[in-house]
Motif scaffolding. Sequence first.
Motif, PDB file in Angstrom:
ATOM      1  N   ARG A 252       0.828  -1.198   0.000  1.00 50.31           N
ATOM      2  CA  ARG A 252       0.000   0.000   0.000  1.00 50.31           C
ATOM      3  C   ARG A 252       0.869   1.258   0.000  1.00 50.31           C
ATOM      4  O   ARG A 252       1.073   1.880   1.043  1.00 50.31           O
ATOM      5  N   PRO A 253       1.400   1.609  -1.162  1.00 50.09           N
ATOM      6  CA  PRO A 253       2.183   2.844  -1.214  1.00 50.09           C
ATOM      7  C   PRO A 253       1.277   4.054  -0.996  1.00 50.09           C
ATOM      8  O   PRO A 253       0.046   3.941  -1.122  1.00 50.09           O
ATOM      9  N   GLY A 254       1.861   5.185  -0.667  1.00 49.76           N
ATOM     10  CA  GLY A 254       1.051   6.391  -0.486  1.00 49.76           C
ATOM     11  C   GLY A 254       1.743   7.405   0.404  1.00 49.76           C
ATOM     12  O   GLY A 254       2.885   7.189   0.827  1.00 49.76           O
ATOM     13  N   VAL A 255       1.031   8.496   0.691  1.00 52.16           N
ATOM     14  CA  VAL A 255       1.562   9.518   1.588  1.00 52.16           C
ATOM     15  C   VAL A 255       0.931   9.298   2.961  1.00 52.16           C
ATOM     16  O   VAL A 255      -0.289   9.196   3.066  1.00 52.16           O
ATOM     17  N   TYR A 256       1.749   9.203   3.992  1.00 50.66           N
ATOM     18  CA  TYR A 256       1.241   8.986   5.342  1.00 50.66           C
ATOM     19  C   TYR A 256       1.792  10.047   6.279  1.00 50.66           C
ATOM     20  O   TYR A 256       2.965  10.400   6.193  1.00 50.66           O
ATOM     21  N   GLU A 257       0.935  10.533   7.146  1.00 52.28           N
ATOM     22  CA  GLU A 257       1.422  11.453   8.171  1.00 52.28           C
ATOM     23  C   GLU A 257       1.787  10.632   9.394  1.00 52.28           C
ATOM     24  O   GLU A 257       0.982   9.835   9.878  1.00 52.28           O
ATOM     25  N   VAL A 258       3.001  10.816   9.868  1.00 56.82           N
ATOM     26  CA  VAL A 258       3.480   9.969  10.965  1.00 56.82           C
ATOM     27  C   VAL A 258       4.089  10.814  12.069  1.00 56.82           C
ATOM     28  O   VAL A 258       4.462  11.969  11.862  1.00 56.82           O
ATOM     29  N   SER A 259       4.201  10.206  13.225  1.00 54.60           N
ATOM     30  CA  SER A 259       4.964  10.793  14.316  1.00 54.60           C
ATOM     31  C   SER A 259       6.432  10.641  13.946  1.00 54.60           C
ATOM     32  O   SER A 259       6.829   9.690  13.265  1.00 54.60           O
ATOM     33  N   LEU A 260       7.241  11.578  14.396  1.00 49.06           N
ATOM     34  CA  LEU A 260       8.667  11.506  14.057  1.00 49.06           C
ATOM     35  C   LEU A 260       9.360  10.320  14.726  1.00 49.06           C
ATOM     36  O   LEU A 260      10.511  10.031  14.441  1.00 49.06           O
ATOM     37  N   GLU A 261       8.655   9.656  15.638  1.00 48.78           N
ATOM     38  CA  GLU A 261       9.241   8.472  16.274  1.00 48.78           C
ATOM     39  C   GLU A 261       8.924   7.188  15.519  1.00 48.78           C
ATOM     40  O   GLU A 261       9.419   6.121  15.867  1.00 48.78           O
ATOM     41  N   THR A 262       8.090   7.277  14.494  1.00 48.20           N
ATOM     42  CA  THR A 262       7.746   6.088  13.709  1.00 48.20           C
ATOM     43  C   THR A 262       9.002   5.559  13.015  1.00 48.20           C
ATOM     44  O   THR A 262       9.779   6.335  12.462  1.00 48.20           O
ATOM     45  N   THR A 263       9.167   4.247  13.033  1.00 49.59           N
ATOM     46  CA  THR A 263      10.360   3.683  12.397  1.00 49.59           C
ATOM     47  C   THR A 263      10.041   3.273  10.960  1.00 49.59           C
ATOM     48  O   THR A 263       8.879   3.162  10.565  1.00 49.59           O
ATOM     49  N   PHE A 264      11.111   3.036  10.198  1.00 49.52           N
ATOM     50  CA  PHE A 264      10.934   2.580   8.817  1.00 49.52           C
ATOM     51  C   PHE A 264      10.198   1.241   8.790  1.00 49.52           C
ATOM     52  O   PHE A 264       9.353   1.004   7.936  1.00 49.52           O
ATOM     53  N   ASN A 265      10.539   0.362   9.728  1.00 49.90           N
ATOM     54  CA  ASN A 265       9.869  -0.945   9.778  1.00 49.90           C
ATOM     55  C   ASN A 265       8.365  -0.784   9.968  1.00 49.90           C
ATOM     56  O   ASN A 265       7.573  -1.471   9.319  1.00 49.90           O
ATOM     57  N   GLN A 266       7.986   0.140  10.874  1.00 53.05           N
ATOM     58  CA  GLN A 266       6.553   0.372  11.091  1.00 53.05           C
ATOM     59  C   GLN A 266       5.904   0.905   9.808  1.00 53.05           C
ATOM     60  O   GLN A 266       4.833   0.462   9.416  1.00 53.05           O
ATOM     61  N   LEU A 267       6.559   1.844   9.161  1.00 48.85           N
ATOM     62  CA  LEU A 267       5.991   2.425   7.944  1.00 48.85           C
ATOM     63  C   LEU A 267       5.786   1.349   6.870  1.00 48.85           C
ATOM     64  O   LEU A 267       4.754   1.307   6.196  1.00 48.85           O
ATOM     65  N   ILE A 268       6.751   0.493   6.744  1.00 50.09           N
ATOM     66  CA  ILE A 268       6.676  -0.500   5.669  1.00 50.09           C
ATOM     67  C   ILE A 268       5.693  -1.626   6.008  1.00 50.09           C
ATOM     68  O   ILE A 268       4.943  -2.074   5.146  1.00 50.09           O
ATOM     69  N   PHE A 269       5.679  -2.059   7.281  1.00 47.00           N
ATOM     70  CA  PHE A 269       4.931  -3.279   7.597  1.00 47.00           C
ATOM     71  C   PHE A 269       3.590  -3.081   8.316  1.00 47.00           C
ATOM     72  O   PHE A 269       2.734  -3.950   8.263  1.00 47.00           O
ATOM     73  N   ASP A 270       3.413  -1.952   9.017  1.00 48.95           N
ATOM     74  CA  ASP A 270       2.175  -1.777   9.786  1.00 48.95           C
ATOM     75  C   ASP A 270       0.940  -1.739   8.890  1.00 48.95           C
ATOM     76  O   ASP A 270       0.992  -1.250   7.770  1.00 48.95           O
ATOM     77  N   ASP A 271      -0.170  -2.212   9.445  1.00 45.32           N
ATOM     78  CA  ASP A 271      -1.437  -2.199   8.722  1.00 45.32           C
ATOM     79  C   ASP A 271      -1.912  -0.793   8.398  1.00 45.32           C
ATOM     80  O   ASP A 271      -2.593  -0.565   7.417  1.00 45.32           O
ATOM     81  N   LYS A 272      -1.543   0.158   9.274  1.00 44.79           N
ATOM     82  CA  LYS A 272      -1.940   1.552   9.059  1.00 44.79           C
ATOM     83  C   LYS A 272      -1.261   2.156   7.837  1.00 44.79           C
ATOM     84  O   LYS A 272      -1.732   3.123   7.273  1.00 44.79           O
ATOM     85  N   TYR A 273      -0.087   1.605   7.503  1.00 50.94           N
ATOM     86  CA  TYR A 273       0.714   2.223   6.443  1.00 50.94           C
ATOM     87  C   TYR A 273       0.912   1.243   5.266  1.00 50.94           C
ATOM     88  O   TYR A 273      -0.024   0.921   4.566  1.00 50.94           O
ATOM     89  N   GLY A 274       2.111   0.771   5.086  1.00 52.52           N
ATOM     90  CA  GLY A 274       2.466   0.037   3.862  1.00 52.52           C
ATOM     91  C   GLY A 274       1.951  -1.393   3.746  1.00 52.52           C
ATOM     92  O   GLY A 274       1.909  -1.941   2.662  1.00 52.52           O
ATOM     93  N   ARG A 275       1.603  -2.015   4.873  1.00 52.28           N
ATOM     94  CA  ARG A 275       1.092  -3.396   4.894  1.00 52.28           C
ATOM     95  C   ARG A 275       2.053  -4.415   4.268  1.00 52.28           C
ATOM     96  O   ARG A 275       1.619  -5.393   3.640  1.00 52.28           O
TER      97      ARG A 275
END
Lengths: 444, 162
Positions: A252-275
Amino acid sequence: MATTAFEPLISSAWGKPNSWTLDEYRKRGGYKGLEKALELTPAQIIDEVKKSNLRGRGGAGFPTGLKWSFVPKDSPKPKYLAVNGDESEPGTFKDRYILENDPHMMLEGIAIASYALGVHTCYVYLRGEFKFQAERANAAIREAYAAGIFGKKVLGKDYQLDCYVVRGAGAYICGEETALLESLEGKKGWPRLKPPFPAVVGLFGCPTVVNNVETLASVPHVFTRGASWYAGLGTDKSGGTRLVCLSGTVNRPGVYEVSLETTFNQLIFDDKYGRGLPAGRKVKAVIPGGSSAPILSPDELDIAMEFEAVKVKQTMAGSGGVIVMDDTTCMVRSLWRVARFYAEESCGQCTPCREGTPWQTRLLRKIEEGRGEPGDVEILSNVASSIAPYPPIGLGNTICALGDAAALPTHSFLMRFRDEFEAHIREHRCPFGDKPWGAFGDWS
Amino acid sequence: MAEPLFTPEEQKKFDAEIAEILSHYPADRKSAAMLPALRLMQDLKGWLPPEGLKLVASRLGVTPERAYEVASFYVMYHLKKPGKYTVDVCTNLSCALWGAEKMLAYLEQKLGLKAGEANERFFLRETECLASCGTAPCLQINEEHHESLTKAKVDAIFDKLP
């Protein structure tokens, strides 16, 4: 450490009906930040922005309040604000969402910044291809004039502000702040030598601040909710939230607004983001901040997507462009694609960049097509070094950072995937054959 | 005798719009209006003919060479009359990872052109990043943007072109 609970600020209205209109923006509390700012003195506004720890979202991450404070207060010359909406770097595509979904948020930031800086004319410079986005911005500006937000008296105060949209015409270099100013002056986009910096000698030789679209869209929140609240959303040195652009091999590519503490792993794998990645694929490498940023390996993705944390890995958070490459990806071909971009977009002013970037591209194409010869990797490395040595970052042999941006990926790909380059040369072919990246959908 | 550059209506539109554009800049900085003025000319004529460059230059108080210097620097200005449709296909990394190279090959076959070639109807070219990395692959036809493309979508877009 964040002390305030995360909530999306910039993207809160995206996708909602008519989110781009003044009416809808006002219903969400729009222009309240401007009202509050107009009660302060310009110096107080700049202090608030400093306290908020807002850092520029265009790529360099320079503290915004500090940048504003460099503008000489006693200059007899007019002062200008130039908004950088030229986003064109592969992997970066966030500002267009602000322009499409919530242009008033940027306009409110423009009005606050202009008032603080004593600016009476602001130019919003958008990349030429952003026709639709320019129309949206222009419509919002017309609404703002009609509502007395722009014009002779900003919200009734004795302060005049005019704002115009200027579209570029297809040149990535115009996102570099001094090239942007040259382009705004009606010239070809050749970067200027710094110093002098634009804050002192900018547009038409006058003091000028150049801020990114997202930076200005962040400014109203500093005033509606307070500088310490805004700072509390982020980390010690970096306030607020940020937009990140996720692309490449993720579900799920796209633009996501994140907390600055979010890690790359979370961005790529979390359900909220890249899945995560498509079934059976693994991360091979990640570009953390736009195509120029040195790559991270899969075991380095547990760091926050924040300027300081990323710097520790000798790369950069840049403009927030995260590109994921999976294990089917040919790194030679990937670097060739990136190198081609910089060769195409070099303005031609400095010899190392003008000559070096096409040379890199030719060598990479030769290696990818199986025509590489022993020694080519060393030549490639030497060519990159003559554009900009590595390390350190940011001290290249060219007037602007496009040279650095063109050389950094080469240094970083060679450092981490040299074997793959050697294999291409040894086997006289691309080991990935005609499938250098597993495509998606019906293009596979 | 050469054809006049504009019809009377076009001339009126040009004059009104150039005056509006010039009002955005300080009176002694008319040359700053170069990019929007060139775009206006191109919107009206479809490209930038030499007489058009001369007219823009004269209104901005600069030499025609200066207008040419700027026009030739930016890729979106056409100094030659283009085909009806300029097709820009992004093949940079994020799009390539989503199959852009294959999409370009498909288009080359469909249009009977290699990237960089033109016929009377189409000018097909590879371009660098159109800010659609999250909705890859993408292409642009003239100033119309298309993203998240599949074969069926590409066929539908091209089959519908007048």
